[in-house]
Design an enzyme around this catalytic site. Sequence first.
Site, mmCIF file in Angstrom:
data_model
loop_
_atom_site.group_PDB
_atom_site.id
_atom_site.type_symbol
_atom_site.label_atom_id
_atom_site.label_comp_id
_atom_site.label_asym_id
_atom_site.label_seq_id
_atom_site.Cartn_x
_atom_site.Cartn_y
_atom_site.Cartn_z
ATOM 1 N N ARG A 102 34.424 41.785 43.685
ATOM 2 C CA ARG A 102 35.681 42.192 44.327
ATOM 3 C C ARG A 102 36.492 43.087 43.415
ATOM 4 N NH1 ARG A 102 40.375 37.922 45.866
ATOM 5 N NH2 ARG A 102 41.022 38.288 43.728
ATOM 6 N N CYS A 104 40.636 44.563 43.446
ATOM 7 C CA CYS A 104 41.930 44.405 44.108
ATOM 8 C C CYS A 104 42.895 45.403 43.483
ATOM 9 C CB CYS A 104 42.449 42.978 43.939
ATOM 10 S SG CYS A 104 44.038 42.703 44.743
#
Length: 125
Positions: A102, A104
């Site tokens: 991930r 962000c």
Amino acid sequence: MMKTVQTNEAPAAIGPYSQGIIVNNMFFSSGQIPLTAAGEMVTGDVQAQTHQVFKNLQAVLKEAGASLETVVKATVFIKNMDDFGAINEVYGEYFSSHKPARSCVEVARLPKDALVEIEVIALVK
């Protein structure tokens, strides 16, 4: 070979793009914001918006023959990094045992002034 993914269970694209594309056995989603399938913006806090984003992601993943369990990478765009904890809490409900890679990032502004947008890359079963 490329295949376009389109489902009425997620909001229609609001520009010249598709909800997602399958290339070989990989699915690349467009960013999902907290619009309902009918195109209405979800009002409420960042957690309510994040739940709607996941509902949309699940719909396009299902149409592609993928699922949250086959996601290999997620990119999360948030309007305010102060919301990171609240978004992470909801994110963890959808990615509990399976934890894809991930990124962000905080962004200045998102379409329709959304508080969160998420895109994913997944394996097609």
